[in-house]
Design a protein around this motif. Structure first.
Motif, mmCIF file in Angstrom:
data_model
loop_
_atom_site.group_PDB
_atom_site.id
_atom_site.type_symbol
_atom_site.label_atom_id
_atom_site.label_comp_id
_atom_site.label_asym_id
_atom_site.label_seq_id
_atom_site.Cartn_x
_atom_site.Cartn_y
_atom_site.Cartn_z
ATOM 1 N N GLU A 125 0.828 -1.200 0.000
ATOM 2 C CA GLU A 125 0.000 0.000 0.000
ATOM 3 C C GLU A 125 0.861 1.246 0.000
ATOM 4 O O GLU A 125 1.914 1.278 0.623
ATOM 5 C CB GLU A 125 -0.913 0.012 1.222
ATOM 6 C CG GLU A 125 -1.975 -1.049 1.153
ATOM 7 C CD GLU A 125 -3.000 -0.890 2.243
ATOM 8 O OE1 GLU A 125 -3.229 0.243 2.683
ATOM 9 O OE2 GLU A 125 -3.547 -1.913 2.659
ATOM 10 N N THR A 147 1.401 5.194 1.017
ATOM 11 C CA THR A 147 0.963 6.055 2.106
ATOM 12 C C THR A 147 0.476 7.375 1.529
ATOM 13 O O THR A 147 0.862 7.771 0.434
ATOM 14 C CB THR A 147 2.119 6.325 3.080
ATOM 15 O OG1 THR A 147 3.164 6.983 2.376
ATOM 16 C CG2 THR A 147 2.638 5.031 3.682
ATOM 17 N N ALA A 148 -0.355 8.059 2.293
ATOM 18 C CA ALA A 148 -0.906 9.338 1.846
ATOM 19 C C ALA A 148 0.191 10.373 1.657
ATOM 20 O O ALA A 148 0.068 11.266 0.833
ATOM 21 C CB ALA A 148 -1.938 9.841 2.847
ATOM 22 N N THR A 201 -3.674 6.581 -9.140
ATOM 23 C CA THR A 201 -4.630 5.860 -8.306
ATOM 24 C C THR A 201 -5.299 4.747 -9.097
ATOM 25 O O THR A 201 -5.404 3.613 -8.625
ATOM 26 C CB THR A 201 -5.686 6.832 -7.742
ATOM 27 O OG1 THR A 201 -5.017 7.830 -6.963
ATOM 28 C CG2 THR A 201 -6.708 6.118 -6.888
ATOM 29 N N MET A 259 -3.363 -0.549 -4.230
ATOM 30 C CA MET A 259 -4.206 0.337 -3.436
ATOM 31 C C MET A 259 -5.589 -0.294 -3.338
ATOM 32 O O MET A 259 -6.100 -0.840 -4.318
ATOM 33 C CB MET A 259 -4.310 1.721 -4.084
ATOM 34 C CG MET A 259 -5.119 2.722 -3.275
ATOM 35 S SD MET A 259 -5.264 4.331 -4.071
ATOM 36 C CE MET A 259 -3.590 4.932 -3.987
ATOM 37 N N ASN A 288 -11.423 1.229 -1.693
ATOM 38 C CA ASN A 288 -12.050 2.247 -0.853
ATOM 39 C C ASN A 288 -11.145 3.469 -0.671
ATOM 40 O O ASN A 288 -11.626 4.590 -0.585
ATOM 41 C CB ASN A 288 -12.489 1.674 0.501
ATOM 42 C CG ASN A 288 -11.337 1.124 1.315
ATOM 43 O OD1 ASN A 288 -10.239 0.907 0.816
ATOM 44 N ND2 ASN A 288 -11.606 0.869 2.582
ATOM 45 N N ARG A 289 -9.840 3.281 -0.645
ATOM 46 C CA ARG A 289 -8.917 4.416 -0.578
ATOM 47 C C ARG A 289 -8.966 5.196 -1.893
ATOM 48 O O ARG A 289 -8.949 6.425 -1.905
ATOM 49 C CB ARG A 289 -7.495 3.948 -0.300
ATOM 50 C CG ARG A 289 -6.500 5.089 -0.330
ATOM 51 C CD ARG A 289 -5.118 4.639 0.026
ATOM 52 N NE ARG A 289 -4.962 4.891 1.436
ATOM 53 C CZ ARG A 289 -3.937 4.503 2.146
ATOM 54 N NH1 ARG A 289 -2.983 3.799 1.593
ATOM 55 N NH2 ARG A 289 -3.842 4.797 3.415
ATOM 56 N N GLU A 305 -11.495 5.393 -3.887
ATOM 57 C CA GLU A 305 -12.773 6.109 -3.907
ATOM 58 C C GLU A 305 -12.688 7.393 -3.101
ATOM 59 O O GLU A 305 -13.216 8.429 -3.509
ATOM 60 C CB GLU A 305 -13.895 5.211 -3.366
ATOM 61 C CG GLU A 305 -15.248 5.883 -3.296
ATOM 62 C CD GLU A 305 -15.798 6.316 -4.648
ATOM 63 O OE1 GLU A 305 -16.637 7.224 -4.666
ATOM 64 O OE2 GLU A 305 -15.390 5.761 -5.690
ATOM 65 N N ALA A 306 -11.995 7.367 -1.969
ATOM 66 C CA ALA A 306 -11.829 8.571 -1.151
ATOM 67 C C ALA A 306 -11.055 9.641 -1.917
ATOM 68 O O ALA A 306 -11.405 10.832 -1.866
ATOM 69 C CB ALA A 306 -11.114 8.228 0.151
ATOM 70 N N ILE A 307 -10.029 9.236 -2.641
ATOM 71 C CA ILE A 307 -9.261 10.182 -3.455
ATOM 72 C C ILE A 307 -10.135 10.761 -4.560
ATOM 73 O O ILE A 307 -10.118 11.962 -4.826
ATOM 74 C CB ILE A 307 -8.002 9.490 -4.037
ATOM 75 C CG1 ILE A 307 -7.027 9.155 -2.905
ATOM 76 C CG2 ILE A 307 -7.327 10.367 -5.086
ATOM 77 C CD1 ILE A 307 -5.882 8.260 -3.314
#
Length: 83
Positions: free
Chosen positions: A5, A7-8, A27, A36, A39-40, A42-44
């Motif tokens: 994964e 990281t932000a 992404t 990735m 759900n991460r 989708e948030a982006i």
């Protein structure tokens, strides 16, 4: 296949239209290669849509009030650093 994964922190860079497009493309590719979680991603995507919706609203307000386009939108679209 082992999932790694991101990281932000790796996603932070000056926010411009070009960098936003690059982040969305990265992404998409990361989801395709299972680096990735969906759900991460989708948030982006949700945050990106909100940024674009805000810019669209600012442009509509500027147009209706016959004002110039705000400098921050020009900087965002042209990729110029803030002065």
């Amino acid at each position: 296949m082992k999932r790694t994964e991101k990281t932000a922190v790796a996603l932070f860079r000056p926010l411009t239209a070009s960098s936003l497009k690059d982040i969305l493309w990265e992404t998409l590719n990361d989801v395709k290669t299972e680096q990735m979680l969906p759900n991460r991603a989708e948030a982006i995507a949700v945050q990106s849509r909100e940024i674009l919706r805000t810019i669209k609203t600012q442009l509509q307000v500027a147009g209706q009030s016959k004002r110039g386009v705000p400098e921050e939108i020009i900087e965002f679209s042209e990729g110029r650093p803030r002065s």
